[in-house]
Write an enzyme that holds these catalytic residues in place. Structure first.
Site, PDB file in Angstrom:
ATOM      1  N   ASP A 191    -109.963  -1.258 -50.620  1.00 46.84           N
ATOM      2  CA  ASP A 191    -110.506  -0.849 -49.321  1.00 46.84           C
ATOM      3  C   ASP A 191    -111.546  -1.843 -48.849  1.00 46.84           C
ATOM      4  OD1 ASP A 191    -108.988   1.518 -49.262  1.00 46.84           O
ATOM      5  OD2 ASP A 191    -110.442   2.511 -50.557  1.00 46.84           O
ATOM      6  N   LYS A 249    -103.446  -0.631 -54.062  1.00 44.47           N
ATOM      7  CA  LYS A 249    -103.172   0.103 -52.825  1.00 44.47           C
ATOM      8  C   LYS A 249    -103.702  -0.680 -51.637  1.00 44.47           C
ATOM      9  CE  LYS A 249    -105.470   3.989 -51.377  1.00 44.47           C
ATOM     10  NZ  LYS A 249    -105.729   4.141 -49.932  1.00 44.47           N
ATOM     11  N   ASP A 258    -100.311   2.306 -48.108  1.00 41.42           N
ATOM     12  CA  ASP A 258    -100.826   3.610 -47.655  1.00 41.42           C
ATOM     13  C   ASP A 258    -100.913   3.624 -46.134  1.00 41.42           C
ATOM     14  OD1 ASP A 258    -101.896   6.126 -47.706  1.00 41.42           O
ATOM     15  OD2 ASP A 258    -103.878   5.505 -48.420  1.00 41.42           O
ATOM     16  N   LYS A 306     -99.580   6.263 -44.177  1.00 45.24           N
ATOM     17  CA  LYS A 306     -99.608   7.657 -43.694  1.00 45.24           C
ATOM     18  C   LYS A 306     -98.859   7.803 -42.370  1.00 45.24           C
ATOM     19  CE  LYS A 306    -103.819   9.065 -46.117  1.00 45.24           C
ATOM     20  NZ  LYS A 306    -104.343   7.805 -46.638  1.00 45.24           N
ATOM     21  N   HIS A 354     -96.669   9.130 -39.360  1.00 40.72           N
ATOM     22  CA  HIS A 354     -96.497  10.448 -38.731  1.00 40.72           C
ATOM     23  C   HIS A 354     -96.111  10.234 -37.271  1.00 40.72           C
ATOM     24  CE1 HIS A 354     -98.430  14.629 -37.674  1.00 40.72           C
ATOM     25  NE2 HIS A 354     -97.117  14.589 -37.480  1.00 40.72           N
ATOM     26  N   ASP A 355     -94.834  10.501 -36.947  1.00 39.94           N
ATOM     27  CA  ASP A 355     -94.378  10.329 -35.562  1.00 39.94           C
ATOM     28  C   ASP A 355     -93.063  11.081 -35.424  1.00 39.94           C
ATOM     29  OD1 ASP A 355     -93.864   9.219 -32.936  1.00 39.94           O
ATOM     30  OD2 ASP A 355     -95.185   7.554 -33.488  1.00 39.94           O
ATOM     31  N   THR A 398     -88.833   7.283 -34.834  1.00 41.31           N
ATOM     32  CA  THR A 398     -89.852   6.230 -34.919  1.00 41.31           C
ATOM     33  C   THR A 398     -90.264   5.985 -36.366  1.00 41.31           C
ATOM     34  OG1 THR A 398     -90.607   6.766 -32.705  1.00 41.31           O
ATOM     35  CG2 THR A 398     -92.149   5.557 -34.080  1.00 41.31           C
ATOM     36  N   THR A 401    -108.197  15.572 -47.019  1.00 41.53           N
ATOM     37  CA  THR A 401    -109.385  16.237 -47.565  1.00 41.53           C
ATOM     38  C   THR A 401    -110.520  16.308 -46.538  1.00 41.53           C
ATOM     39  OG1 THR A 401    -109.801  14.156 -48.688  1.00 41.53           O
ATOM     40  CG2 THR A 401    -109.032  15.970 -50.045  1.00 41.53           C
ATOM     41  N   GLN A 454    -117.239  11.204 -52.039  1.00 43.44           N
ATOM     42  CA  GLN A 454    -116.275  12.030 -52.773  1.00 43.44           C
ATOM     43  C   GLN A 454    -117.009  13.225 -53.380  1.00 43.44           C
ATOM     44  OE1 GLN A 454    -113.163  11.673 -52.544  1.00 43.44           O
ATOM     45  NE2 GLN A 454    -112.478   9.556 -52.674  1.00 43.44           N
ATOM     46  N   ARG A 489    -114.033   2.470 -55.392  1.00 42.03           N
ATOM     47  CA  ARG A 489    -115.411   2.046 -55.659  1.00 42.03           C
ATOM     48  C   ARG A 489    -115.840   2.047 -57.123  1.00 42.03           C
ATOM     49  NH1 ARG A 489    -117.281   5.743 -50.821  1.00 42.03           N
ATOM     50  NH2 ARG A 489    -115.348   6.715 -51.529  1.00 42.03           N
TER      51      ARG A 489
END
Ligand code: C5P
Length: 234
Positions: free
Chosen positions: A12, A34, A61, A63, A65-66, A70, A120, A190, A211
Site C-alpha cells: 500500500d 497485493k 485487489d 474490488k 463492482h458494475d 462491464t 469493514t 485496524q 504495515r
C-alpha cells in the site's frame, strides 16, 4: 484445513518505485504481494507483469463492482496478465458474479476470484443507511454463500468472521483475511484484529499483512517470522 496458510504482503504505497523498493529485498523470502487500485490506476495493468517478473505471485485487489457485462469485460481485458487472485464485490449480485467467473475461466484461467462481502468500514448504521437491515454478520453470511454458490473461489473477510464462515461454507473456499496485528501493536486504524497464528488456526487460507511488515525495523526478518508462525515455511 486443506493447505497451510500463506502470507500476502500488501504493497500500500503511492508509486511503483516505492513498491519495488519494498518488495525487491524480500524476493526469495516471500511469495505473494497485493497490488491495489492506487498502484493499478497510476501505473496500469503492466504493473502485474513487473511484479510477476520479480518472482512474486500477484493478488490484484481491484474490488470490481458494475453491471455484469462491464465486470466480465474488465476481466477479459486482463487476458494473459499473470495475476493469481482478483477481488470483486459480492453485492454485485449472482449474474455479475457468474459472468465474472466465466470471464476469468476464459481469460485468466490460473486466477482465483475472491469476493468482498461487507467492507469493514460499513457498520450497522452505514448498512441501515443503504437499506440493509441485517446485522453485518448476517449480511457477510448471505453474500458469502451467494458468492461461493456463483462459482467464486473464495472470500475476503475479517479474521473474526473466519470461524463463522468456515462453519457456514466448509473447508473448500479460499478465505483471505487482513486485520493482522500483534498484541503490542498500537496507533493505526485496524480494530478487530488477530495475530498471524490465531488467524491461521481460525481457518485463514491467506493472511494479508501491510504495515506490520512495511514498518518493521527488519521487514525480511518479520516476513520470515510470520511465515513460520502460520506454517507456510519451517
Ligand atoms: O497495513 P495493514 O496490515 O492494515 O494492511 C491490510 C491490507 O488489507 C490493506 O491493503 C487494506 O486495504 C486491506 N484491507 C483491510 N481491511 C479490509 C479489507 C482490506 O485492511 N476489510
Amino acid at each position: 484445513m486443506p493447505d497451510a496458510c500463506r502470507l500476502i504482503l500488501a504493497l500500500d504505497v503511492e508509486t511503483k518505485e516505492e513498491a519495488l523498493a519494498l518488495a525487491r529485498p524480500l524476493a526469495g523470502n516471500l511469495v505473494w504481494v497485493k497490488l491495489g487500485l492506487q498502484l493499478f490506476t497510476r501505473h496500469g495493468p503492466s504493473i502485474v507483469d513487473e511484479f510477476h517478473a520479480l518472482g512474486f505471485k500477484v493478488f490484484l485487489d481491484l474490488k470490481l463492482h458494475d453491471i455484469p457485462n462491464t465486470v466480465a469485460s474488465a476481466i477479459k481485458s486482463l487476458k494473459g496478465r499473470p495475476c493469481s487472485l482478483l477481488t470483486l464485490h459480492a453485492c454485485g449480485g449472482p449474474e455479475m458474479l457468474s459472468r465474472a467467473v466465466e470471464a476469468a475461466r476464459e481469460s485468466i484461467p490460473d486466477c482465483q476470484l475472491l469476493a468482498v462481502t461487507v467492507l469493514t468500514s460499513m457498520d450497522q448504521a452505514q448498512l441501515t443507511a443503504v437499506g440493509i437491515t441485517r446485522t453485518p454478520e448476517e449480511q457477510v453470511c448471505v453474500l458469502g454463500r451467494l458468492a461461493i454458490q456463483s462459482g467464486v473461489h473464495g472470500l475476503v473477510c475479517s479474521p473474526l468472521e473466519l470461524p463463522m464462515l468456515r462453519k457456514e461454507l466448509g473447508t473448500q473456499p479460499v478465505l483471505v483475511t487482513p486485520g493482522i496485528r500483534y498484541p503490542d501493536a498500537k496507533g493505526d486504524d485496524q480494530n478487530r484484529v488477530m495475530t498471524p497464528a490465531q488467524a491461521a488456526a481460525s481457518g485463514a487460507s491467506f493472511i494479508v499483512v501491510g504495515r506490520p511488515i512495511l514498518k518493521a525495523t527488519d521487514p525480511s526478518a518479520q516476513t520470515l517470522k510470520i511465515r513460520r508462525e502460520i506454517g507456510e515455511v519451517k
